[in-house]
Design an enzyme around this catalytic site. Sequence first.
Site, short mmCIF file in Angstrom:
data_model
loop_
_atom_site.label_atom_id
_atom_site.label_comp_id
_atom_site.label_asym_id
_atom_site.label_seq_id
_atom_site.Cartn_x
_atom_site.Cartn_y
_atom_site.Cartn_z
N GLU A 98 42.93 44.42 55.35
CA GLU A 98 43.72 45.36 54.53
C GLU A 98 44.64 46.17 55.43
O GLU A 98 44.23 46.62 56.49
CB GLU A 98 42.79 46.27 53.73
CG GLU A 98 42.18 45.54 52.55
CD GLU A 98 41.24 46.40 51.73
OE1 GLU A 98 41.22 47.63 51.93
OE2 GLU A 98 40.54 45.83 50.88
N ASP A 108 65.18 37.20 41.71
CA ASP A 108 63.92 36.44 41.72
C ASP A 108 64.30 34.98 41.95
O ASP A 108 64.77 34.30 41.04
CB ASP A 108 63.20 36.62 40.39
CG ASP A 108 61.91 35.80 40.32
OD1 ASP A 108 61.72 34.90 41.16
OD2 ASP A 108 61.10 36.06 39.42
N LYS A 154 57.33 26.38 45.68
CA LYS A 154 58.19 25.53 44.82
C LYS A 154 59.14 24.74 45.73
O LYS A 154 58.67 23.96 46.54
CB LYS A 154 58.89 26.40 43.79
CG LYS A 154 57.91 27.14 42.86
CD LYS A 154 58.61 27.83 41.73
CE LYS A 154 57.65 28.45 40.74
NZ LYS A 154 57.23 29.83 41.06
N ARG A 183 50.73 28.01 47.99
CA ARG A 183 50.87 28.93 46.86
C ARG A 183 50.89 30.35 47.40
O ARG A 183 50.08 30.71 48.25
CB ARG A 183 49.70 28.79 45.88
CG ARG A 183 49.58 27.42 45.27
CD ARG A 183 48.77 27.47 44.00
NE ARG A 183 49.64 27.79 42.89
CZ ARG A 183 50.42 26.89 42.26
NH1 ARG A 183 50.39 25.62 42.62
NH2 ARG A 183 51.19 27.26 41.28
N THR A 211 58.33 32.93 45.22
CA THR A 211 57.08 32.25 45.53
C THR A 211 57.37 31.35 46.74
O THR A 211 58.53 31.15 47.11
CB THR A 211 56.58 31.40 44.36
OG1 THR A 211 57.66 30.59 43.90
CG2 THR A 211 56.08 32.26 43.22
N TYR A 238 38.90 39.83 56.47
CA TYR A 238 39.57 40.91 55.73
C TYR A 238 40.56 41.60 56.65
O TYR A 238 40.26 41.83 57.83
CB TYR A 238 38.54 41.94 55.24
CG TYR A 238 38.28 41.80 53.76
CD1 TYR A 238 39.30 42.04 52.85
CD2 TYR A 238 37.03 41.44 53.28
CE1 TYR A 238 39.08 41.92 51.49
CE2 TYR A 238 36.80 41.30 51.93
CZ TYR A 238 37.83 41.54 51.03
OH TYR A 238 37.61 41.41 49.71
N1 DSN Z 1 55.23 28.99 36.37
C1 DSN Z 1 56.48 28.87 37.05
C2 DSN Z 1 57.31 27.76 36.54
O1 DSN Z 1 56.74 26.73 36.23
O2 DSN Z 1 58.51 27.87 36.46
C3 DSN Z 1 57.21 30.13 37.10
O3 DSN Z 1 56.43 31.07 37.74
#
Ligand code: DSN
Length: 417
Positions: free
Chosen positions: A54, A198, A227, A233, A224, A52
């Site tokens: 925090e 974003d 991707k 993740r 994120t 942990y």
């Molecule tokens: N779930 C994602 C996507 O597939 O585009 C977006 O957060």
Amino acid sequence: MNKLLAEVDPQVVEITTKDLERQQNTLMLIPSENYASRAVMEIQGSILANKYAEGYPGERYYNGCQFMDDVESLAINRAKALFGAEHINVQPHAGSQANMAVYHALLEPGDTILGMSLSQGGHLTHGATVNFSGNLYNIAAYGVDVDSEMIDMDEVGRLAKEHRPKLIVVGATAYPRHFDFEAWRKIADSVEAYLLADIAHIAGLIAGGAHPDPVPYSDVVTTTTHKTLRGPRGAMIMCKAEYADKIDRAVFPGLQGGPFLHTIAARAVAFKEASEPEFKTYQEQIVKNAKALAKRLMENGFRLVSGGTDNHLMLIDLTSKYEKMSGRQAADHLEDAGIIVNKNTIPFDKRKPKTTSGLRLGTPMVTTRGMNEEAMIQIADFITEALEGRQKKSIKLRIQEEVKEFCAQFPIYEYLN
Ligand code: DSN
């Protein structure tokens, strides 16, 4: 405590092994997914998950955090070097939490957000009525032009003047074209709104120089990390120094408790990988592959939304070829043939989000496997043949076998086999 997973839980091993086979033997074309490296996965399963921590480096609410401080600082500094942002918070567990933290930091409930409509390519957190964003905030939505199917910046400017948003979100999950972030900044300035970019889908392209950079023009950038960026993740928030305290307080203690240091360490590893020259080549190849896949699909008679792609993804408008087949049916037929895609709404779709008239395809995963433009032609032909022969199980099974053989030339995670 020291037993191997196979001894402790063969059932979980069996399920995971089956998904390893699926990931090896199918063409995975979901544009928001990727294969994280062995190094990234190794650290995610490490002892760092036991702690942990925090708080933030140097100001934790738990003792014993000296190495947690080291690893979080490493992730922050590597991300800063990669994106050139003034301040970075690497703690958000996922993209939705990152966007939620930005709204929590900069807005009051009831304030107006101008974001891209979900049905035309935006994300749930950009103001969808089924999401907290659409419930807590007053939402004005922009979409794409009916003819070009691209975002019309004059229309965005007009909507901004009409609705006077406190925050404008630029970003999408199903938009195949570039964003001109400088133009978005001008619109935000014209109504004194914050600009949030974003970049969840395109972060890797941006880091690799294959898409215009939002950092100089945005107050805040969220992304994120799993991707096109090809990390674990998770998510992060980049912002101008003046918003650093507000953003940090919104993430912790505003929305989250303990950060996941094992995935923050994995983000640090991914940022190191993303700073290597090969990563730039990889991102350029993602775009080349997307263009090659798009070209062949169009040659095979499919209409693509906006007529093609500038980035890692494309949207097939199925109505141009098949009057009766929905996106959902097409995605299921393709899965029968070993090809994994998303059903997706197309702009001005007449079908509902659960059925849709489109397919969303992307090239990050197949590019990670080492496939090039020539392979994209083969993939487009597999897709075309599977949809044409969709009524015959034998055709789909034959293609599934051919896909498996094709995939065998591009092995993943050989060390796991
Ligand atoms: N779930 C994602 C996507 O597939 O585009 C977006 O957060």
